[in-house]
Design an enzyme around this catalytic site. Structure first.
Site, mmCIF file in Angstrom:
data_model
loop_
_atom_site.group_PDB
_atom_site.id
_atom_site.type_symbol
_atom_site.label_atom_id
_atom_site.label_comp_id
_atom_site.label_asym_id
_atom_site.label_seq_id
_atom_site.Cartn_x
_atom_site.Cartn_y
_atom_site.Cartn_z
ATOM 1 N N LYS A 43 -3.217 6.971 -6.265
ATOM 2 C CA LYS A 43 -2.688 7.647 -7.357
ATOM 3 C C LYS A 43 -3.001 9.224 -7.180
ATOM 4 O O LYS A 43 -2.712 10.151 -8.183
ATOM 5 C CB LYS A 43 -3.763 7.322 -8.483
HETATM 6 C C1 LIG Z 1 -6.667 0.213 -7.470
HETATM 7 C C2 LIG Z 1 -5.059 0.161 -8.028
HETATM 8 N N1 LIG Z 1 -4.368 -0.623 -7.723
HETATM 9 C C3 LIG Z 1 -3.295 -0.704 -8.068
HETATM 10 C C4 LIG Z 1 -2.581 0.175 -8.921
HETATM 11 C C5 LIG Z 1 -1.299 -0.030 -9.581
HETATM 12 O O1 LIG Z 1 -0.275 0.813 -9.008
HETATM 13 P P1 LIG Z 1 0.810 1.462 -10.060
HETATM 14 O O2 LIG Z 1 0.223 2.017 -11.181
HETATM 15 O O3 LIG Z 1 1.721 2.317 -9.024
HETATM 16 O O4 LIG Z 1 1.588 0.313 -10.348
HETATM 17 C C6 LIG Z 1 -3.406 1.205 -9.398
HETATM 18 C C7 LIG Z 1 -3.145 2.182 -10.382
HETATM 19 O O5 LIG Z 1 -3.772 2.638 -11.093
HETATM 20 C C8 LIG Z 1 -4.666 1.221 -8.895
HETATM 21 O O6 LIG Z 1 -5.623 2.272 -9.215
#
Ligand SMILES: Cc1ncc(COP(=O)(O)O)c(C=O)c1O
Length: 349
Positions: A43
């Site tokens: 992020k």
């Molecule tokens: C720990 C974690 N895994 C997976 C994701 C998912 O990523 P995306 O928002 O790019 O789908 C996030 C998103 O906030 C996350 O913080």
């Protein structure tokens, strides 16, 4: 190399081969460690991309305020970026926000707004309502809106995907956890053009509505969402794999203990999905993404007492060796399926 700002240290994350958590059929799993970004997650890239875009188009002016709903990594990334670029940051969260996150963003000077009343799907919507109230009351405030901001997938299409191509070259499958859909959509956009035969596997939490499955609650943080996010380009996702809490958590704990990789629950879920894909595709080269650092889960899913208190002690213990985990991924309760199969299943109830 001297970086002009901490923000220049975002990206260029390493890829590590899994040596023990693997299927012995000629396949290999390579893990892209987004946990190695300065605020600990994928992020950081998204947050920086959204802020820079808003600066460019004038939605964010010097000394302005950034307001976002986040109880996790986006908040951490925005807090760091706000500190480095001189913005006030207000994060809207709820009582379930981990203390470690609250302490982390507070250290960067971010402010927290805690929403106390959930609705029938939890806190996500009430938090968004509060964001709108704050935006109306704060002149010049900018709302990144990570769920529906093209700058979120864009940075992965333009930057993260090319890092993977540079480091890995040719490969057969990309496995990524889905939250806002940002990283899987952006990565898939570029990688599908460069590697037309590559298959994308979206890993979602059992209970999430991202792909239209009926809503239930789940525990893992980061992946899963109570609605379909605008940023998720489902046409770029070839297969969906629902992963249960105990599967993702058991995998993350083994990544720490058997590979020395302290990563988060969604990284565990992605690796569980990668193992499942490896069973079905002998000899394949699989890239999985580890979205965040395991430090976020110390005292939670890395803690046996916490697991027992959340009713997961036995289920995680049943997958506590690499052999048990790899065997469980061969024939999981929710095997991966195409989107067509998902929609048939959902319509047939
Ligand atoms: C720990 C974690 N895994 C997976 C994701 C998912 O990523 P995306 O928002 O790019 O789908 C996030 C998103 O906030 C996350 O913080």
């Amino acid at each position: 190399m001297i970086n002009d700002s901490v923000l220049d240290t975002i990206g260029r994350t390493p890829v590590v081969r899994l040596n023990r958590i693997r299927v012995d059929n000629g396949s290999e799993i390579l893990l892209k460690l987004e946990s190695r970004n300065p605020a600990g997650s994928v992020k950081d890239r998204t947050a920086l991309s959204m802020v820079l875009e808003a600066e460019r188009d004038g939605r964010l002016k010097p000394g302005g305020t950034i307001i976002e709903s986040s109880s996790g990594n986006t908040g951490k990334g925005l807090a760091l970026i706000g500190a480095a670029r001189g913005y006030r940051v207000i994060l809207v969260t709820d009582p379930k926000a981990p203390a470690s996150m609250v302490e982390y963003v507070s250290a960067f000077g971010a402010e927290l707004e805690i929403v106390k009343e959930p609705d029938e799907t939890g806190y996500q919507r009430p938090r968004l309502n509060r964001v709108h109230e704050l935006l109306a009351a704060t002149p010049g405030a900018f709302w990144p809106n990570q769920y529906d901001n093209p700058a979120n997938p864009k940075i992965h299409a333009e930057q993260t995907a090319y890092e993977i191509l540079d480091d890995v070259g040719q490969f057969d499958a990309l496995v990524a956890a889905v939250g806002t859909g940002g990283h899987i959509s952006g990565l898939a956009e570029t990688l599908k053009k460069k590697l037309p035969d590559m298959v994308t596997v979206g890993v979602d939490a059992k209970g999430s509505r991202a792909f239209g499955f009926p809503y239930e609650t789940w525990l893992m943080r980061g992946l899963g969402i109570a609605w379909k996010p605008e940023n998720l380009q489902t046409e770029l996702v070839d297969r969906v794999h629902l992963v249960a809490d105990h599967e993702g958590i058991a995998a993350s704990r083994l990544l720490a203990r058997r590979e020395g990789l302290l990563v988060g629950e969604s990284a565990g879920a992605a690796v569980f999905g990668a193992l499942h894909h490896a069973h079905d595709n002998p000899g394949s080269r699989i890239v999985a993404v580890a979205p965040d650092d395991g430090g976020n889960y110390l005292g939670e899913s890395y803690d046996d007492e916490w697991l027992r208190a959340h009713g997961l002690g036995d289920a995680v213990a049943a997958l506590a060796t690499t052999e048990l985990l790899v065997a469980a991924a061969k024939d999981p309760a929710w095997p991966s399926m195409t989107l067509e199969q998902v929609s048939r299943l959902v319509t047939s109830g």
